[in-house]
Write an enzyme that holds these catalytic residues in place. Structure first.
Site, PDB file in Angstrom:
ATOM      1  N   HIS A  27      -0.054  -8.943   7.420  1.00 17.41           N
ATOM      2  CA  HIS A  27      -0.706  -8.294   6.280  1.00 17.41           C
ATOM      3  C   HIS A  27      -0.589  -9.231   5.074  1.00 17.41           C
ATOM      4  O   HIS A  27       0.288  -9.058   4.229  1.00 17.41           O
ATOM      5  CB  HIS A  27      -0.032  -6.953   5.995  1.00 17.41           C
ATOM      6  CG  HIS A  27      -0.754  -6.112   4.987  1.00 17.41           C
ATOM      7  ND1 HIS A  27      -0.795  -4.735   5.067  1.00 17.41           N
ATOM      8  CD2 HIS A  27      -1.466  -6.437   3.881  1.00 17.41           C
ATOM      9  CE1 HIS A  27      -1.485  -4.253   4.046  1.00 17.41           C
ATOM     10  NE2 HIS A  27      -1.900  -5.283   3.307  1.00 17.41           N
ATOM     11  N   GLU A  36      -4.347  -7.234   8.749  1.00 12.01           N
ATOM     12  CA  GLU A  36      -4.640  -6.055   7.949  1.00 12.01           C
ATOM     13  C   GLU A  36      -4.561  -6.388   6.465  1.00 12.01           C
ATOM     14  O   GLU A  36      -3.833  -7.298   6.051  1.00 12.01           O
ATOM     15  CB  GLU A  36      -3.695  -4.906   8.300  1.00 12.01           C
ATOM     16  CG  GLU A  36      -2.223  -5.197   8.096  1.00 12.01           C
ATOM     17  CD  GLU A  36      -1.337  -4.036   8.538  1.00 12.01           C
ATOM     18  OE1 GLU A  36      -1.718  -3.299   9.478  1.00 12.01           O
ATOM     19  OE2 GLU A  36      -0.264  -3.865   7.930  1.00 12.01           O
ATOM     20  N   HIS A  94       3.232   2.656  10.151  1.00 13.02           N
ATOM     21  CA  HIS A  94       3.951   2.777   8.877  1.00 13.02           C
ATOM     22  C   HIS A  94       5.168   3.681   9.052  1.00 13.02           C
ATOM     23  O   HIS A  94       5.047   4.890   9.233  1.00 13.02           O
ATOM     24  CB  HIS A  94       3.092   3.296   7.726  1.00 13.02           C
ATOM     25  CG  HIS A  94       3.598   2.824   6.386  1.00 13.02           C
ATOM     26  ND1 HIS A  94       3.174   1.650   5.816  1.00 13.02           N
ATOM     27  CD2 HIS A  94       4.524   3.333   5.558  1.00 13.02           C
ATOM     28  CE1 HIS A  94       3.804   1.474   4.659  1.00 13.02           C
ATOM     29  NE2 HIS A  94       4.640   2.484   4.485  1.00 13.02           N
TER      30      HIS A  94
END
Length: 237
Positions: A43, A70, A190
């Site tokens: 990310h 991401e 998450h």
């Protein structure tokens, strides 16, 4: 079996803290795949405080499982993804100064923008997943956008599960059922951890992939700490 994609942002954070190349991000990614993980996730953020844009390019050559990038689809991110061409791009509505992801997309409000982004990535052969809260109208909105998959944002589940509230999985179950009915692939991520991952997997139908980073790296540090301390002690005898 649900696939495990390991987010290696925290490895980059540790490396950057000393300014060298320890730990070696590319070696870690190679080893994680060798250990059996079916994917690598990164990310990158605009300030490159952990994953650097060059890391994304370098990883392309060594990720032979599934490569997932991401982030928030602002211009530099979009340009990077189109250059690297990972297997999957996960679109996340991060603010520039966000410490970590903290919400899914409003797929209705941002339909036009997300449709444009989704089509651009798909034209380039990249599968698209949209980070989504477990809210049925947001799942329906994602379907209308044309995305291949959604990624359910699981922080609320993880927090409540840690407090003993197993009913917290219900909206995720309902969102998963709807996604399956609509023909959307289903990812999740998450704050998933060794504590909650089995329960989550058993209650989410059609779960294709989980992306786990912070918990997995933290657990790895602790579960490996005794072994490393004793290896040092043996060498110091």
């Amino acid at each position: 079996m649900t696939k495990l994609s390991v987010n290696i942002n925290k490895i980059a954070t540790l490396r950057n803290a000393r300014g060298g190349n320890v730990p070696d991000l590319l070696k870690v990614a190679t080893d994680i795949q060798r250990f059996g993980a079916q994917g690598i996730t990164i990310h990158p953020r605009p300030d490159e405080r952990h994953i650097r844009y060059q890391d994304a390019r370098d990883l392309k050559a060594i990720v032979y499982t599934e490569y997932n990038i991401e982030g928030n689809p602002e211009k530099s991110f979009v340009d990077l993804v189109l250059e690297v061409k990972p297997d999957q791009v996960t679109l996340v509505p991060d603010a520039v100064d966000a410490i970590t992801s903290d919400a899914g997309w409003d797929t209705i409000k941002h339909k036009s923008f997300l449709t444009e982004m989704t089509q651009e990535f798909q034209r380039n052969g990249i599968r698209v997943s949209i980070f989504t809260d477990p809210v049925n109208k947001m799942v329906e909105g994602a379907k209308a956008i044309g995305t291949d998959r959604i990624e359910l944002y699981t922080e609320a589940f993880a927090h409540q599960y840690g407090l003993g509230n197993k009913d917290a999985v219900k909206p995720y179950y309902e969102a998963a059922v709807l996604a399956n009915e609509l023909g959307l692939g289903l990812n999740a991520g998450h704050d998933l951890s060794l504590e909650n991952i089995k329960f989550f997997k058993e209650n989410i139908p059609g779960l294709l992939e989980v992306s786990i980073g912070h918990a997995l790296i933290s657990e790895s540090l602790y579960l490996g700490l005794e072994n490393v301390v004793n290896m040092y002690l043996q060498k110091l005898k």
